[in-house]
Design an enzyme around this catalytic site. Sequence first.
Site, PDB file in Angstrom:
ATOM      1  N   ARG A   1      -9.759   1.313   8.849  1.00 32.85           N
ATOM      2  CA  ARG A   1      -9.256   0.001   9.205  1.00 32.85           C
ATOM      3  C   ARG A   1     -10.307  -0.855   9.889  1.00 32.85           C
ATOM      4  O   ARG A   1     -10.052  -1.987  10.249  1.00 32.85           O
ATOM      5  CB  ARG A   1      -8.093   0.175  10.165  1.00 32.85           C
ATOM      6  CG  ARG A   1      -6.896  -0.573   9.637  1.00 32.85           C
ATOM      7  CD  ARG A   1      -5.694   0.088  10.052  1.00 32.85           C
ATOM      8  NE  ARG A   1      -4.564  -0.753  10.050  1.00 32.85           N
ATOM      9  CZ  ARG A   1      -3.430  -0.385   9.502  1.00 32.85           C
ATOM     10  NH1 ARG A   1      -3.339   0.761   8.876  1.00 32.85           N
ATOM     11  NH2 ARG A   1      -2.398  -1.157   9.589  1.00 32.85           N
TER      12      ARG A   1
ATOM     13  N   LYS B   1       0.839  -1.215   0.000  1.00 31.45           N
ATOM     14  CA  LYS B   1       0.000   0.000   0.000  1.00 31.45           C
ATOM     15  C   LYS B   1       0.867   1.257   0.000  1.00 31.45           C
ATOM     16  O   LYS B   1       0.658   2.173  -0.795  1.00 31.45           O
ATOM     17  CB  LYS B   1      -0.937   0.021   1.230  1.00 31.45           C
ATOM     18  CG  LYS B   1      -1.872  -1.153   1.325  1.00 31.45           C
ATOM     19  CD  LYS B   1      -2.769  -1.069   2.545  1.00 31.45           C
ATOM     20  CE  LYS B   1      -2.019  -1.091   3.873  1.00 31.45           C
ATOM     21  NZ  LYS B   1      -1.294  -2.339   4.149  1.00 31.45           N
TER      22      LYS B   1
ATOM     23  N   ARG C   1      -0.276  -8.438  13.480  1.00 26.81           N
ATOM     24  CA  ARG C   1      -0.874  -7.470  12.528  1.00 26.81           C
ATOM     25  C   ARG C   1      -1.705  -8.194  11.477  1.00 26.81           C
ATOM     26  O   ARG C   1      -2.777  -7.729  11.082  1.00 26.81           O
ATOM     27  CB  ARG C   1       0.239  -6.642  11.872  1.00 26.81           C
ATOM     28  CG  ARG C   1       0.846  -5.630  12.839  1.00 26.81           C
ATOM     29  CD  ARG C   1       2.221  -5.156  12.411  1.00 26.81           C
ATOM     30  NE  ARG C   1       2.239  -4.535  11.119  1.00 26.81           N
ATOM     31  CZ  ARG C   1       3.337  -4.464  10.333  1.00 26.81           C
ATOM     32  NH1 ARG C   1       4.469  -5.008  10.723  1.00 26.81           N
ATOM     33  NH2 ARG C   1       3.273  -3.856   9.186  1.00 26.81           N
TER      34      ARG C   1
ATOM     35  N   ARG D   1      11.643  -1.305  10.825  1.00 26.44           N
ATOM     36  CA  ARG D   1      10.556  -0.778  11.654  1.00 26.44           C
ATOM     37  C   ARG D   1      10.374  -1.649  12.884  1.00 26.44           C
ATOM     38  O   ARG D   1      10.511  -2.869  12.812  1.00 26.44           O
ATOM     39  CB  ARG D   1       9.256  -0.778  10.835  1.00 26.44           C
ATOM     40  CG  ARG D   1       8.783   0.605  10.475  1.00 26.44           C
ATOM     41  CD  ARG D   1       7.674   0.596   9.483  1.00 26.44           C
ATOM     42  NE  ARG D   1       6.447  -0.057   9.938  1.00 26.44           N
ATOM     43  CZ  ARG D   1       5.313  -0.077   9.232  1.00 26.44           C
ATOM     44  NH1 ARG D   1       5.264   0.526   8.051  1.00 26.44           N
ATOM     45  NH2 ARG D   1       4.247  -0.685   9.681  1.00 26.44           N
TER      46      ARG D   1
ATOM     47  N   ARG E   1      11.775  -5.666   4.968  1.00 27.17           N
ATOM     48  CA  ARG E   1      11.603  -4.230   4.669  1.00 27.17           C
ATOM     49  C   ARG E   1      12.619  -3.386   5.454  1.00 27.17           C
ATOM     50  O   ARG E   1      12.883  -3.633   6.625  1.00 27.17           O
ATOM     51  CB  ARG E   1      10.197  -3.778   5.052  1.00 27.17           C
ATOM     52  CG  ARG E   1      10.012  -2.272   4.943  1.00 27.17           C
ATOM     53  CD  ARG E   1       8.585  -1.847   4.962  1.00 27.17           C
ATOM     54  NE  ARG E   1       7.863  -2.294   6.138  1.00 27.17           N
ATOM     55  CZ  ARG E   1       6.547  -2.166   6.297  1.00 27.17           C
ATOM     56  NH1 ARG E   1       5.823  -1.620   5.355  1.00 27.17           N
ATOM     57  NH2 ARG E   1       5.954  -2.594   7.387  1.00 27.17           N
TER      58      ARG E   1
HETATM   59  P1  AP5 Z   1       4.941  -1.577   1.833  1.00 26.68           P
HETATM   60  O1  AP5 Z   1       4.565  -0.783   0.643  1.00 26.68           O
HETATM   61  O2  AP5 Z   1       5.723  -0.906   2.906  1.00 26.68           O
HETATM   62  O3  AP5 Z   1       3.661  -2.343   2.428  1.00 26.68           O
HETATM   63  P2  AP5 Z   1       2.366  -1.787   3.163  1.00 26.68           P
HETATM   64  O4  AP5 Z   1       1.183  -2.479   2.574  1.00 26.68           O
HETATM   65  O5  AP5 Z   1       2.360  -0.293   3.158  1.00 26.68           O
HETATM   66  O6  AP5 Z   1       2.628  -2.384   4.593  1.00 26.68           O
HETATM   67  P3  AP5 Z   1       2.581  -1.734   6.039  1.00 26.68           P
HETATM   68  O7  AP5 Z   1       3.289  -2.713   6.946  1.00 26.68           O
HETATM   69  O8  AP5 Z   1       3.131  -0.342   6.071  1.00 26.68           O
HETATM   70  O9  AP5 Z   1       1.085  -1.748   6.310  1.00 26.68           O
HETATM   71  P4  AP5 Z   1       0.427  -1.787   7.674  1.00 26.68           P
HETATM   72  O10 AP5 Z   1      -0.972  -1.627   7.267  1.00 26.68           O
HETATM   73  O11 AP5 Z   1       0.738  -2.947   8.537  1.00 26.68           O
HETATM   74  O12 AP5 Z   1       1.163  -0.612   8.466  1.00 26.68           O
HETATM   75  P5  AP5 Z   1       0.773   0.875   8.782  1.00 26.68           P
HETATM   76  O13 AP5 Z   1       1.997   1.675   8.692  1.00 26.68           O
HETATM   77  O14 AP5 Z   1      -0.439   1.308   8.038  1.00 26.68           O
HETATM   78  O15 AP5 Z   1       5.757  -2.862   1.293  1.00 26.68           O
HETATM   79  C1  AP5 Z   1       6.298  -3.832   2.194  1.00 26.68           C
HETATM   80  C2  AP5 Z   1       7.675  -4.314   1.665  1.00 26.68           C
HETATM   81  O16 AP5 Z   1       7.490  -5.013   0.435  1.00 26.68           O
HETATM   82  C3  AP5 Z   1       8.672  -3.188   1.374  1.00 26.68           C
HETATM   83  O17 AP5 Z   1       9.939  -3.627   1.720  1.00 26.68           O
HETATM   84  C4  AP5 Z   1       8.586  -2.992  -0.160  1.00 26.68           C
HETATM   85  O18 AP5 Z   1       9.802  -2.532  -0.703  1.00 26.68           O
HETATM   86  C5  AP5 Z   1       8.235  -4.400  -0.621  1.00 26.68           C
HETATM   87  N1  AP5 Z   1       7.344  -4.408  -1.790  1.00 26.68           N
HETATM   88  C6  AP5 Z   1       6.170  -3.723  -1.928  1.00 26.68           C
HETATM   89  N2  AP5 Z   1       5.595  -4.026  -3.105  1.00 26.68           N
HETATM   90  C7  AP5 Z   1       6.434  -4.922  -3.718  1.00 26.68           C
HETATM   91  C8  AP5 Z   1       6.392  -5.631  -4.969  1.00 26.68           C
HETATM   92  N3  AP5 Z   1       5.362  -5.476  -5.833  1.00 26.68           N
HETATM   93  N4  AP5 Z   1       7.401  -6.459  -5.271  1.00 26.68           N
HETATM   94  C9  AP5 Z   1       8.448  -6.639  -4.412  1.00 26.68           C
HETATM   95  N5  AP5 Z   1       8.539  -6.007  -3.210  1.00 26.68           N
HETATM   96  C10 AP5 Z   1       7.545  -5.165  -2.878  1.00 26.68           C
HETATM   97  O19 AP5 Z   1       0.295   0.749  10.320  1.00 26.68           O
HETATM   98  C11 AP5 Z   1       1.226   0.453  11.352  1.00 26.68           C
HETATM   99  C12 AP5 Z   1       0.509   0.452  12.694  1.00 26.68           C
HETATM  100  O20 AP5 Z   1      -0.065   1.767  12.955  1.00 26.68           O
HETATM  101  C13 AP5 Z   1      -0.693  -0.495  12.806  1.00 26.68           C
HETATM  102  O21 AP5 Z   1      -0.305  -1.797  13.150  1.00 26.68           O
HETATM  103  C14 AP5 Z   1      -1.522   0.196  13.913  1.00 26.68           C
HETATM  104  O22 AP5 Z   1      -0.966  -0.052  15.185  1.00 26.68           O
HETATM  105  C15 AP5 Z   1      -1.336   1.670  13.600  1.00 26.68           C
HETATM  106  N6  AP5 Z   1      -2.374   2.195  12.691  1.00 26.68           N
HETATM  107  C16 AP5 Z   1      -2.176   2.679  11.423  1.00 26.68           C
HETATM  108  N7  AP5 Z   1      -3.331   3.087  10.889  1.00 26.68           N
HETATM  109  C17 AP5 Z   1      -4.293   2.855  11.830  1.00 26.68           C
HETATM  110  C18 AP5 Z   1      -5.698   3.053  11.855  1.00 26.68           C
HETATM  111  N8  AP5 Z   1      -6.360   3.541  10.795  1.00 26.68           N
HETATM  112  N9  AP5 Z   1      -6.368   2.696  12.977  1.00 26.68           N
HETATM  113  C19 AP5 Z   1      -5.730   2.191  14.051  1.00 26.68           C
HETATM  114  N10 AP5 Z   1      -4.384   1.963  14.083  1.00 26.68           N
HETATM  115  C20 AP5 Z   1      -3.676   2.299  12.979  1.00 26.68           C
END
Ligand code: AP5
Length: 217
Positions: free
Chosen positions: A88, A13, A171, A160, A127
């Site tokens: 979410r 994402k 997660r 991270r 990552r």
């Molecule tokens: P990446 O693009 O970083 O993946 P992502 O889907 O963004 O994953 P996240 O871990 O950031 O999502 P998340 O939803 O768990 O975390 P968030 O920060 O929102 O890609 C991942 C890896 O794969 C990278 O190394 C990239 O290079 C590689 N990659 C990507 N695409 C690729 C491809 N096509 N081919 C090869 N490699 C590829 O949330 C973190 C925490 O914040 C949550 O756990 C929660 O505690 C809190 N939080 C955030 N939002 C909320 C909310 N709305 N409500 C409550 N708590 C929240």
Amino acid sequence: MRVVLLGPPGVGKGTQATRLALRFRVPHISTGEMLRDAIRRRTAAGAAAEAEVAAGRLVPDELVGQIVGERLGREDCRVGFFLDGYPRNLAQAATLERLLAGAGMQVDRAVELTAGEEMLVRRLSGRRTCKACGTVFHVDLNRPRRDGVCDACGAPLVQRADDHEAVIRERLQVYREVTAPLAAYFRDRGLLRTVAAEGSVDGVTEAITMLLGETGC
Ligand code: AP5
């Protein structure tokens, strides 16, 4: 163009939202990034969120709702946005609808990215994120030119705090139980499109771009 990106942790994402926001010239709004920034800056919101983020659980809806509401209210969002990590759960989806309706706006499209769980764990455990500018790499799938150094700004890359196996599993579990049902919420409103995200970063970007063009978004 008001687009919500849905999908499990590690599906890409953030990677895709960064590229699409540049391409379509609208802001990329990541609640995860805003929370990590608040934690780094030791704000009151950061202190309230820190333990939940570290454990891989959702932070309280009210707290995230305030952060998102403030961000969506800024002028640059009038032209649109890619929303990554919000909503979410169903309560957050209702909050988003209300926040946008208050400004005479609505979600135009929800794009759900999908990939198998083994791929997600591999992506998350490898990552690496730039400490300074937040650019995301992967130790073997998306390598920086120099190991451990950001291509964009030269700062060190770090892992991270929530990208360790036990927290990754938590997660994914939270996603399955609480967030995955949102696909039905957007499907019922005729807004959902699904993109398989196991291919290359470029391939996924092109698939989403084509879909947004085709659907007139
Ligand atoms: P990446 O693009 O970083 O993946 P992502 O889907 O963004 O994953 P996240 O871990 O950031 O999502 P998340 O939803 O768990 O975390 P968030 O920060 O929102 O890609 C991942 C890896 O794969 C990278 O190394 C990239 O290079 C590689 N990659 C990507 N695409 C690729 C491809 N096509 N081919 C090869 N490699 C590829 O949330 C973190 C925490 O914040 C949550 O756990 C929660 O505690 C809190 N939080 C955030 N939002 C909320 C909310 N709305 N409500 C409550 N708590 C929240």
